[in-house]
Design an enzyme around this catalytic site. Structure first.
Site, PDB file in Angstrom:
ATOM      1  N   ASP A  92       0.925  -1.246  -0.091  1.00 53.19           N
ATOM      2  CA  ASP A  92      -0.034  -0.087   0.045  1.00 53.19           C
ATOM      3  C   ASP A  92       0.825   1.286   0.118  1.00 53.19           C
ATOM      4  O   ASP A  92       1.942   1.402   0.679  1.00 53.19           O
ATOM      5  CB  ASP A  92      -0.933   0.096   1.222  1.00 53.19           C
ATOM      6  CG  ASP A  92      -1.902   0.931   1.141  1.00 53.19           C
ATOM      7  OD1 ASP A  92      -2.390   1.403   0.454  1.00 53.19           O
ATOM      8  OD2 ASP A  92      -2.273   1.455   2.628  1.00 53.19           O
ATOM      9  N   HIS A  93       0.586   2.328  -1.056  1.00 56.35           N
ATOM     10  CA  HIS A  93       1.285   3.414  -1.038  1.00 56.35           C
ATOM     11  C   HIS A  93       2.741   3.143  -1.009  1.00 56.35           C
ATOM     12  O   HIS A  93       3.642   3.943  -0.397  1.00 56.35           O
ATOM     13  CB  HIS A  93       1.006   4.273   0.380  1.00 56.35           C
ATOM     14  CG  HIS A  93      -0.362   4.867   0.415  1.00 56.35           C
ATOM     15  ND1 HIS A  93      -0.585   5.746  -0.814  1.00 56.35           N
ATOM     16  CD2 HIS A  93      -1.503   4.658   0.940  1.00 56.35           C
ATOM     17  CE1 HIS A  93      -2.087   6.022  -0.441  1.00 56.35           C
ATOM     18  NE2 HIS A  93      -2.449   5.251   0.564  1.00 56.35           N
ATOM     19  N   GLY A 192      -6.910   9.321   7.184  1.00 61.08           N
ATOM     20  CA  GLY A 192      -6.485   9.790   8.711  1.00 61.08           C
ATOM     21  C   GLY A 192      -7.975  10.036   9.391  1.00 61.08           C
ATOM     22  O   GLY A 192      -8.717   9.592   8.712  1.00 61.08           O
ATOM     23  N   GLY A 226      -8.595   6.275   2.106  1.00 60.27           N
ATOM     24  CA  GLY A 226      -9.304   7.007   3.021  1.00 60.27           C
ATOM     25  C   GLY A 226     -10.676   7.006   3.256  1.00 60.27           C
ATOM     26  O   GLY A 226     -11.473   7.719   3.159  1.00 60.27           O
ATOM     27  N   SER A 228     -11.983   5.525   6.094  1.00 59.03           N
ATOM     28  CA  SER A 228     -12.225   5.167   7.553  1.00 59.03           C
ATOM     29  C   SER A 228     -13.554   6.118   8.016  1.00 59.03           C
ATOM     30  O   SER A 228     -14.191   5.680   9.033  1.00 59.03           O
ATOM     31  CB  SER A 228     -11.137   5.308   8.382  1.00 59.03           C
ATOM     32  OG  SER A 228     -10.383   4.133   8.346  1.00 59.03           O
ATOM     33  N   LYS A 248      -8.893   0.799   4.395  1.00 61.99           N
ATOM     34  CA  LYS A 248      -9.123   1.224   5.786  1.00 61.99           C
ATOM     35  C   LYS A 248      -8.065   1.014   6.569  1.00 61.99           C
ATOM     36  O   LYS A 248      -7.350  -0.250   6.589  1.00 61.99           O
ATOM     37  CB  LYS A 248     -10.095   0.107   6.328  1.00 61.99           C
ATOM     38  CG  LYS A 248     -11.563   0.310   6.102  1.00 61.99           C
ATOM     39  CD  LYS A 248     -12.496   1.190   6.665  1.00 61.99           C
ATOM     40  CE  LYS A 248     -13.827   1.300   5.931  1.00 61.99           C
ATOM     41  NZ  LYS A 248     -14.592   2.266   6.573  1.00 61.99           N
ATOM     42  N   ASP A 249      -7.553   1.933   7.244  1.00 65.40           N
ATOM     43  CA  ASP A 249      -6.151   1.806   8.339  1.00 65.40           C
ATOM     44  C   ASP A 249      -6.793   2.441   9.620  1.00 65.40           C
ATOM     45  O   ASP A 249      -6.739   1.636  10.692  1.00 65.40           O
ATOM     46  CB  ASP A 249      -5.223   2.342   7.547  1.00 65.40           C
ATOM     47  CG  ASP A 249      -3.856   2.106   8.436  1.00 65.40           C
ATOM     48  OD1 ASP A 249      -4.041   1.415   9.527  1.00 65.40           O
ATOM     49  OD2 ASP A 249      -2.789   2.747   7.920  1.00 65.40           O
ATOM     50  N   THR A 250      -7.446   3.595   9.390  1.00 67.24           N
ATOM     51  CA  THR A 250      -7.284   4.422  10.713  1.00 67.24           C
ATOM     52  C   THR A 250      -8.501   3.887  11.750  1.00 67.24           C
ATOM     53  O   THR A 250      -8.337   3.818  12.892  1.00 67.24           O
ATOM     54  CB  THR A 250      -7.695   6.171  10.234  1.00 67.24           C
ATOM     55  OG1 THR A 250      -6.831   6.366   9.508  1.00 67.24           O
ATOM     56  CG2 THR A 250      -7.965   6.783  11.783  1.00 67.24           C
TER      57      THR A 250
HETATM   58  O1  G3H Z   1      -4.282   3.053   2.112  1.00 65.82           O
HETATM   59  C1  G3H Z   1      -4.835   3.277   3.101  1.00 65.82           C
HETATM   60  C2  G3H Z   1      -6.065   3.914   3.482  1.00 65.82           C
HETATM   61  O2  G3H Z   1      -6.274   4.733   2.338  1.00 65.82           O
HETATM   62  C3  G3H Z   1      -6.181   4.269   4.691  1.00 65.82           C
HETATM   63  O3  G3H Z   1      -7.521   5.170   4.878  1.00 65.82           O
HETATM   64  O4  G3H Z   1      -6.869   6.464   6.873  1.00 65.82           O
HETATM   65  O5  G3H Z   1      -9.358   6.401   6.054  1.00 65.82           O
HETATM   66  O6  G3H Z   1      -8.156   4.402   6.974  1.00 65.82           O
HETATM   67  P1  G3H Z   1      -7.822   5.682   6.130  1.00 65.82           P
HETATM   68 ZN    ZN Z   2      -4.616   5.353   1.218  1.00 69.02          ZN
END
Ligand code: G3H
Ligand code: ZN
Length: 333
Positions: A92-93, A192, A226, A228, A248-250
């Protein structure tokens, strides 16, 4: 089937496109989130996409991204062995700075797919870098996700103060010229802690891109970063407009902290000596009658509380995405 490659992952995305559902792509950096995700996805019979950012690789590798990626990839592969769903790993990224690591991950099939993020570059340079990664993946079993447009906010080592919406006309040209398998688009979400109520989604951009790509015979699954902070109805809306991978990460980071916080608050008396007891961690309080309680301080107990919370959240989110009961890889590969 357990750990799957790019071809199997593309089948999963095609299934989502045809079935009108999507996959959450879930960031992991350590075992507790991964185990919670596996338990949730097995319970609801959904194939699972997890992803590792450069920051997560650095964390897991004691500062060395290469080591961390190898550790996380092996951990995912081992934990996935024998589970009755397909498990896929996306980088990712990853950026042009990590090109040697991208090449190694593709060559050694450490991953199922790779996201090359050159979205901060001008169009031509983004195209050139993305095409380079597609060339590395050619003939192998790893998919490539490229991004056009820019997502506002901070995701690990990637930060942008401004959002730039993806241009649908450019998107077709970009996919054709790069040969990318998946396209990440910018339609107003933020990395975030963002608030869905304040996010202005331009979903018509996604549906326009989806339709133009389909008309051009290049139905690349669309990716949204992004997500979340999005509200459930916004998730439904973006899926209806052709998004089939939602990052989803945050949300997991927050849920991890919340579960750990609740656990330690509830078990404080088994960890911190009461007033009047000499604070002798070095001697494990052998000079006093008070003893700490292993059921409170063993990291596996709090870790299990985190895993259970992540499992519940994973189920909530995969049900929003609609991937439950759709596992294509329940049996043998
Ligand atoms: O690549 C990871 C996601 O774009 C994270 O997005 O900060 O809304 O969870 P998020
Ligand atoms: Zn991302």
């Amino acid at each position: 089937m357990a750990f799957g490659g790019g071809r199997a992952l593309l089948r999963a995305y095609r299934g989502a496109q045809a079935g009108g559902y999507a996959f959450m792509a879930n960031n992991v950096a350590e075992p507790n989130v991964l185990i919670g995700l596996l338990e949730g996805y097995v319970a609801r019979r959904s194939d699972l996409v997890v992803q590792v950012s450069p920051g997560a690789a650095k964390f897991a590798g004691r500062g060395d991204k290469r080591v961390g990626l190898r550790v996380l990839s092996a951990m995912i592969r081992e934990l996935a062995a024998g589970v009755p769903i397909g498990v896929f790993l996306n980088l990712d990224h990853f950026t042009v700075d990590e090109m040697p690591l991208i090449a190694e991950a593709i060559k050694e099939r450490l991953v199922s797919s790779v996201m090359i993020d050159a979205s901060k570059e001008a169009f031509d340079e983004n195209l050139r870098i993305s095409r380079e990664v597609v060339a590395l993946a050619e003939g192998g079993d790893v998919l490539v996700e490229a991004e056009l447009g820019r997502i506002k906010g901070v995701e690990d080592e990637i930060a942008s103060a401004e959002a730039f919406y993806t241009d649908p006309g450019e998107a077709v040209e970009f996919v054709r010229a790069t040969g990318a398998d998946l396209l990440a688009v910018s339609i107003g979400t933020q990395h975030g802690v963002s608030k869905g109520k304040d996010v202005v989604l331009r979903t018509e951009i996604a549906s326009d891109i989806r339709d133009r790509l389909a008309a051009a015979g290049m139905p690349a699954p669309l990716v949204l970063h992004g997500t979340s902070g999005l509200l459930p109805e916004q998730i439904r809306e973006v899926i209806a407009c052709g998004i089939c991978k939602l990052n989803k990460d945050t949300r997991y980071q927050y849920e991890y902290a919340r579960a750990a916080c609740a656990f330690y608050e509830a078990h404080r008396q088994g960890i911190v000596p009461p007033r009047g007891v000499v604070d002798d961690a070095r001697g494990l309080f052998s000079g006093s009658d008070w003893s700490p309680d292993k059921k409170a301080f063993d990291p596996r107990v709090a870790g299990r509380a985190v895993q259970v919370r992540i499992k519940d959240v994973a189920i909530e989110l995969l049900e929003q995405a609609g991937s439950g009961e759709e596992a294509l890889f329940g049996g043998e590969a």
